[in-house]
Write a protein that holds these residues in place. Structure first.
Motif, PDB file in Angstrom:
ATOM      1  N   ILE A  74      25.435  91.532  25.160  1.00 42.03           N
ATOM      2  CA  ILE A  74      26.031  91.275  25.992  1.00 42.03           C
ATOM      3  C   ILE A  74      27.500  90.901  25.871  1.00 42.03           C
ATOM      4  O   ILE A  74      28.398  91.598  25.037  1.00 42.03           O
ATOM      5  N   ASP A  75      28.746  90.882  26.899  1.00 42.36           N
ATOM      6  CA  ASP A  75      29.929  90.823  27.116  1.00 42.36           C
ATOM      7  C   ASP A  75      30.830  90.029  26.967  1.00 42.36           C
ATOM      8  O   ASP A  75      30.531  89.628  28.175  1.00 42.36           O
ATOM      9  N   GLN A  76      31.102  90.008  26.045  1.00 48.62           N
ATOM     10  CA  GLN A  76      32.102  88.188  25.787  1.00 48.62           C
ATOM     11  C   GLN A  76      33.765  89.111  26.830  1.00 48.62           C
ATOM     12  O   GLN A  76      34.486  89.542  26.639  1.00 48.62           O
ATOM     13  N   ASN A  77      34.100  88.828  28.213  1.00 51.29           N
ATOM     14  CA  ASN A  77      35.011  88.557  29.029  1.00 51.29           C
ATOM     15  C   ASN A  77      35.779  87.336  29.556  1.00 51.29           C
ATOM     16  O   ASN A  77      35.034  86.835  28.793  1.00 51.29           O
ATOM     17  N   LYS A  81      30.112  85.477  30.714  1.00 57.55           N
ATOM     18  CA  LYS A  81      28.609  86.593  29.968  1.00 57.55           C
ATOM     19  C   LYS A  81      28.585  87.534  30.393  1.00 57.55           C
ATOM     20  O   LYS A  81      28.481  87.169  32.574  1.00 57.55           O
ATOM     21  N   LEU A  84      26.522  94.725  29.701  1.00 59.59           N
ATOM     22  CA  LEU A  84      26.870  95.576  28.828  1.00 59.59           C
ATOM     23  C   LEU A  84      26.616  96.666  28.155  1.00 59.59           C
ATOM     24  O   LEU A  84      25.237  96.609  27.929  1.00 59.59           O
ATOM     25  N   TRP A  85      26.530  97.401  29.237  1.00 61.42           N
ATOM     26  CA  TRP A  85      25.112  98.902  29.381  1.00 61.42           C
ATOM     27  C   TRP A  85      25.495 100.235  28.177  1.00 61.42           C
ATOM     28  O   TRP A  85      26.807 100.312  28.269  1.00 61.42           O
ATOM     29  N   LYS A  86      25.370  99.783  26.920  1.00 61.93           N
ATOM     30  CA  LYS A  86      25.226 101.224  25.737  1.00 61.93           C
ATOM     31  C   LYS A  86      24.866 102.241  26.841  1.00 61.93           C
ATOM     32  O   LYS A  86      25.475 103.525  26.418  1.00 61.93           O
TER      33      LYS A  86
END
Length: 246
Positions: A74-77, A81, A84-86
């Motif tokens: 999860i990308d908190q921006n 929400k 977010l890809w690794k």
């Protein structure tokens, strides 16, 4: 209870009056031998339950996510929400990951539903030529998601199916042999529209109306499915009218 001619009767039961005598009618099963007997009344048939939601079965997507086997987080921006890809989606093994994400369409709990639906969107956008070979593996999770008959799952599945059809060339034609597995539920819900008169249905603006989504999906199937698409759609959805021939 009610008194008539000196006798007590239950006012909730059906009665038959003959020659001054009142007899309580016995409720029996319809189309049975008992239904021909005197002083009986046939019971109403049970509801078919074609549109009744089915309880989704546990998904492999949840199992793999709990194990931490997906390269996502999860990308908190500032916009809320997001995923977010690794690893960039285009470098993933589509034969392994894409069917698992489609299996997650049956999830309605957070964060499984968000990851599954956003993951499908990102992989179809960056998949290009990797999507077409995986289409046969996507039929089973799509069919199981549609068979739940749960409105939130139906909406998410129809959105994913629309994006799948336009994601890469020849995908629409590759889906034609599988119409018999995908279209029966669409035929049931095709006319699920609300008649609100002069009122506004905001579900149409948000693209959440199931009847409209099914119509859009069938039109995309016909446009991208080649010359045999319409006859196969018409076989499974008799009320569908072609948008290409008309």
């Amino acid at each position: 209870m009610s008194t008539l001619w000196g006798k007590m009767y239950d006012i909730r039961a059906p009665y038959n009056v003959r020659g001054g005598e009142i007899s309580c009618l016995r409720v029996v099963r319809g189309f049975s031998i008992e239904s021909w007997q005197k002083d009986t009344i046939s019971d109403c048939p049970p509801r078919a339950g074609a549109t009744r939601p089915r309880c989704p079965t546990p998904t492999l997507f949840r199992k793999f996510y709990d194990r931490g086997e997906f390269p996502i987080m999860i990308d908190q921006n500032c916009n809320g929400k997001a995923i977010l890809w690794k690893v960039p989606p285009e470098k993933l093994d589509y034969h392994h990951y894409l069917p698992l994400f489609f299996d997650g369409l049956r999830e309605i709990e957070h964060p499984y539903a968000m990851f599954a639906r956003q993951g499908i969107h990102d992989m179809l956008v960056h998949g290009c030529d990797k999507v077409l070979p995986v289409v046969p593996q996507l039929i089973r999770p799509l069919r199981e998601a549609l068979n739940t008959r749960c409105p939130p799952i139906l909406k998410a599945t129809l959105h994913a199916l629309q994006q799948l059809i336009v994601s890469a060339p020849k995908v629409g034609e590759c889906l034609v042999p599988y119409y018999r597995q995908l279209l029966p539920v669409l035929n049931i819900f095709k006319n699920r529209n609300l008649n609100l008169g002069d009122m506004i249905e905001y579900g149409q603006y948000k693209r959440e109306n199931i009847g409209d989504l099914i119509q859009e999906t069938l039109e995309l199937m016909e446009r991208y499915g080649g010359e045999d698409a319409f006859i196969n759609i018409k076989y499974m959805v008799p009320t569908y009218e072609s948008v290409c021939l008309n």
